[in-house]
Scaffold this motif. Structure first.
Motif, PDB file in Angstrom:
ATOM      1  N   CYS A   1       3.634  82.280  53.746  1.00  0.00           N
ATOM      2  CA  CYS A   1       3.914  83.945  52.938  1.00  0.00           C
ATOM      3  C   CYS A   1       4.891  83.221  52.027  1.00  0.00           C
ATOM      4  O   CYS A   1       5.306  83.678  51.266  1.00  0.00           O
ATOM      5  N   PHE A   2       5.339  82.174  52.424  1.00  0.00           N
ATOM      6  CA  PHE A   2       7.097  81.668  52.540  1.00  0.00           C
ATOM      7  C   PHE A   2       6.694  80.392  51.188  1.00  0.00           C
ATOM      8  O   PHE A   2       6.103  79.763  51.060  1.00  0.00           O
ATOM      9  N   ASP A   3       7.262  80.041  49.844  1.00  0.00           N
ATOM     10  CA  ASP A   3       7.634  79.826  48.715  1.00  0.00           C
ATOM     11  C   ASP A   3       8.752  77.870  49.792  1.00  0.00           C
ATOM     12  O   ASP A   3       7.994  76.820  49.716  1.00  0.00           O
ATOM     13  N   VAL A   4       9.261  78.437  50.637  1.00  0.00           N
ATOM     14  CA  VAL A   4      10.346  77.854  50.538  1.00  0.00           C
ATOM     15  C   VAL A   4      10.889  77.788  51.911  1.00  0.00           C
ATOM     16  O   VAL A   4      11.003  79.196  51.611  1.00  0.00           O
ATOM     17  N   GLY A   5      11.818  77.444  52.875  1.00  0.00           N
ATOM     18  CA  GLY A   5      12.132  76.913  53.301  1.00  0.00           C
ATOM     19  C   GLY A   5      13.471  76.951  53.516  1.00  0.00           C
ATOM     20  O   GLY A   5      13.556  75.290  53.036  1.00  0.00           O
ATOM     21  N   VAL A   6      15.005  77.239  53.629  1.00  0.00           N
ATOM     22  CA  VAL A   6      16.384  76.429  53.385  1.00  0.00           C
ATOM     23  C   VAL A   6      17.089  76.407  55.004  1.00  0.00           C
ATOM     24  O   VAL A   6      16.922  77.249  55.935  1.00  0.00           O
ATOM     25  N   ILE A   7      17.606  75.152  54.827  1.00  0.00           N
ATOM     26  CA  ILE A   7      17.679  74.478  56.186  1.00  0.00           C
ATOM     27  C   ILE A   7      19.555  74.437  56.326  1.00  0.00           C
ATOM     28  O   ILE A   7      19.805  74.620  55.391  1.00  0.00           O
ATOM     29  N   GLY A   8      20.121  75.077  57.001  1.00  0.00           N
ATOM     30  CA  GLY A   8      21.313  74.969  57.593  1.00  0.00           C
ATOM     31  C   GLY A   8      21.767  75.918  56.238  1.00  0.00           C
ATOM     32  O   GLY A   8      21.329  76.808  55.413  1.00  0.00           O
TER      33      GLY A   8
ATOM     34  N   LEU B   1      15.535  78.982  36.700  1.00  0.00           N
ATOM     35  CA  LEU B   1      15.335  79.279  35.728  1.00  0.00           C
ATOM     36  C   LEU B   1      15.304  78.773  34.438  1.00  0.00           C
ATOM     37  O   LEU B   1      14.645  78.584  33.986  1.00  0.00           O
ATOM     38  N   ASP B   2      14.819  77.405  35.240  1.00  0.00           N
ATOM     39  CA  ASP B   2      14.825  75.847  34.016  1.00  0.00           C
ATOM     40  C   ASP B   2      12.982  75.940  34.423  1.00  0.00           C
ATOM     41  O   ASP B   2      12.707  75.794  33.096  1.00  0.00           O
ATOM     42  N   LYS B   3      11.960  76.104  35.510  1.00  0.00           N
ATOM     43  CA  LYS B   3      10.703  76.334  35.118  1.00  0.00           C
ATOM     44  C   LYS B   3      10.220  77.337  35.662  1.00  0.00           C
ATOM     45  O   LYS B   3       9.083  77.539  35.396  1.00  0.00           O
ATOM     46  N   GLY B   4      10.465  78.307  35.418  1.00  0.00           N
ATOM     47  CA  GLY B   4      10.145  79.797  36.214  1.00  0.00           C
ATOM     48  C   GLY B   4       9.404  79.766  37.310  1.00  0.00           C
ATOM     49  O   GLY B   4       8.103  80.677  37.667  1.00  0.00           O
ATOM     50  N   ARG B   5       9.347  78.672  37.666  1.00  0.00           N
ATOM     51  CA  ARG B   5       8.401  78.830  39.689  1.00  0.00           C
ATOM     52  C   ARG B   5       9.109  77.527  40.162  1.00  0.00           C
ATOM     53  O   ARG B   5      10.322  76.845  39.571  1.00  0.00           O
ATOM     54  N   LEU B   6       8.490  77.394  40.853  1.00  0.00           N
ATOM     55  CA  LEU B   6       9.088  76.386  42.155  1.00  0.00           C
ATOM     56  C   LEU B   6       8.321  75.471  43.023  1.00  0.00           C
ATOM     57  O   LEU B   6       7.396  76.246  43.653  1.00  0.00           O
ATOM     58  N   ASP B   7       7.641  74.813  42.177  1.00  0.00           N
ATOM     59  CA  ASP B   7       7.123  73.702  42.045  1.00  0.00           C
ATOM     60  C   ASP B   7       7.235  72.624  43.559  1.00  0.00           C
ATOM     61  O   ASP B   7       8.254  72.075  43.303  1.00  0.00           O
ATOM     62  N   CYS B   8       6.551  71.929  44.487  1.00  0.00           N
ATOM     63  CA  CYS B   8       6.964  71.166  45.137  1.00  0.00           C
ATOM     64  C   CYS B   8       7.299  69.960  44.122  1.00  0.00           C
ATOM     65  O   CYS B   8       7.713  68.996  45.022  1.00  0.00           O
ATOM     66  N   ALA B   9       6.516  69.556  43.643  1.00  0.00           N
ATOM     67  CA  ALA B   9       7.222  68.404  42.400  1.00  0.00           C
ATOM     68  C   ALA B   9       8.533  68.269  42.144  1.00  0.00           C
ATOM     69  O   ALA B   9       9.463  67.088  42.349  1.00  0.00           O
ATOM     70  N   ASP B  10       9.252  69.688  42.309  1.00  0.00           N
ATOM     71  CA  ASP B  10      10.553  69.727  42.192  1.00  0.00           C
ATOM     72  C   ASP B  10      11.961  69.875  43.163  1.00  0.00           C
ATOM     73  O   ASP B  10      12.163  69.548  43.771  1.00  0.00           O
ATOM     74  N   LEU B  11      11.004  70.708  43.919  1.00  0.00           N
ATOM     75  CA  LEU B  11      11.410  70.542  45.961  1.00  0.00           C
ATOM     76  C   LEU B  11      11.860  69.357  46.149  1.00  0.00           C
ATOM     77  O   LEU B  11      12.807  70.159  46.805  1.00  0.00           O
TER      78      LEU B  11
END
Length: 310
Positions: A110-117, A131-141
């Motif tokens: 259910c989560f797109d990404v987790g932030v550590i710390g 803001l740049d891509k309109g999404r959070l894709d693995c290739a960019d993460l």
């Protein structure tokens, strides 16, 4: 999308008897406004202490990004909440906090990404990416440090970033928190009414207790300077009429020298006389006569001991 249009909701599902605002989310909201350049009106902090129906608040607000913070005790509640949102929305959902930082392998779909710390810089970069891509894709993460994500096969974890120099952060603006946190109310420790200032002057702890997540989450201990600390209190006095400090540090009474330095910084700004008392957490093995005198001089009236050993 323009920065001025982006809406972000930061949510804590924790409900506690002491009714402490979600301080970490306040820091994040302030950072997004002051460093990333988002509109303050488009950043909302919700929590279960005073928002009776967070789901309705979220529906009315209609954010473009949702950030959720969770400790282990409420992680399942956060997963259920995010899963319900995911049923009807493709809005990116980011999870952070102590649980996911300690157990990244527990990241759910259910989560797109987790932030550590600590999350200020990481969340800022995630927002810039959106803001740049309109999404959070693995290739960019993969290019952002301190995150975890699933590539559909396994959970990936990126590299770690350097801990933040605390005084480099913008001063946390507690106007992002619910106003009920700053009502005048009875404070038993001073036998009077007061308005609380919620203060965090450090991140981390010099000790490494097995049962505590502090060291794992924050990394090395870092301190706000006495001058920065005094300005945070001054801001709370001006904004809310605060006159009682609730220090949320794991170890506010680190040593006599630091307490004396904070007291001097308070005196320089003329705010020590405006404080009725301070509540904090000392450590049992550090107590001595000199520290007790320094605690008295800075108006520490309530101490909450955690006994680290049987």
């Amino acid at each position: 999308m323009k920065k001025s249009e982006l809406k972000i909701a930061l949510i804590s599902r924790q409900r506690d008897a002491e009714r402490v605002p979600p301080i970490g989310l306040v820091y994040l909201a302030t950072y997004l406004r002051d460093r990333v350049g988002l509109c303050g009106e488009n950043i909302r902090v919700f929590d279960n202490n005073y928002f009776l129906d967070v789901e309705k608040e979220l529906d009315d607000f209609r954010p473009h990004i949702i950030g959720l913070s969770a400790m282990t005790i409420d992680y399942q509640s956060v997963v259920d909440f995010a899963s319900k949102i995911r049923e009807n929305s493709e809005v990116p959902i980011i999870v952070g906090g102590v649980h996911i930082s300690s157990m990244p392998e527990s990241l759910k779909s259910c989560f797109d990404v987790g932030v550590i710390g600590e999350g200020e810089e990481t969340l800022g970069e995630l927002v810039e990416l959106y803001l740049d891509k309109g999404r959070l894709d693995c290739a960019d993460l993969k290019n952002i440090n301190n995150v975890i994500y699933s590539d559909g096969v396994e959970i990936r974890r990126t590299g770690l970033r350097e801990p933040i120099e605390l005084d480099s952060l913008p001063m946390p603006d507690f106007k992002f928190a619910h106003p009920n946190y700053f009502r005048e109310e009875e404070i038993p420790g001073i036998s009077a009414t007061g308005v609380r200032c919620y203060l965090l002057t450090s991140r981390g702890c010099p000790y490494r207790c097995e049962f505590c997540s502090t060291s794992r989450f924050w990394g090395k201990m870092r301190l706000h300077s006495p001058e920065y600390t005094a300005k945070m209190v001054e801001m709370a006095i001006k904004d809310f009429g605060a006159n009682y400090i609730k220090a949320e540090d794991d170890l506010f009474t680190l040593n006599t020298k630091r307490l004396n330095s904070i007291k001097e910084a308070f005196e320089k700004l003329g705010i020590l006389d405006k404080i009725k008392g301070i509540e904090c957490q000392p450590r049992a093995n550090l107590i001595n006569d000199n520290l007790c005198q320094a605690m008295k001089d800075i108006k520490i009236k309530v101490v909450n001991f955690g006994f680290e050993s049987g």
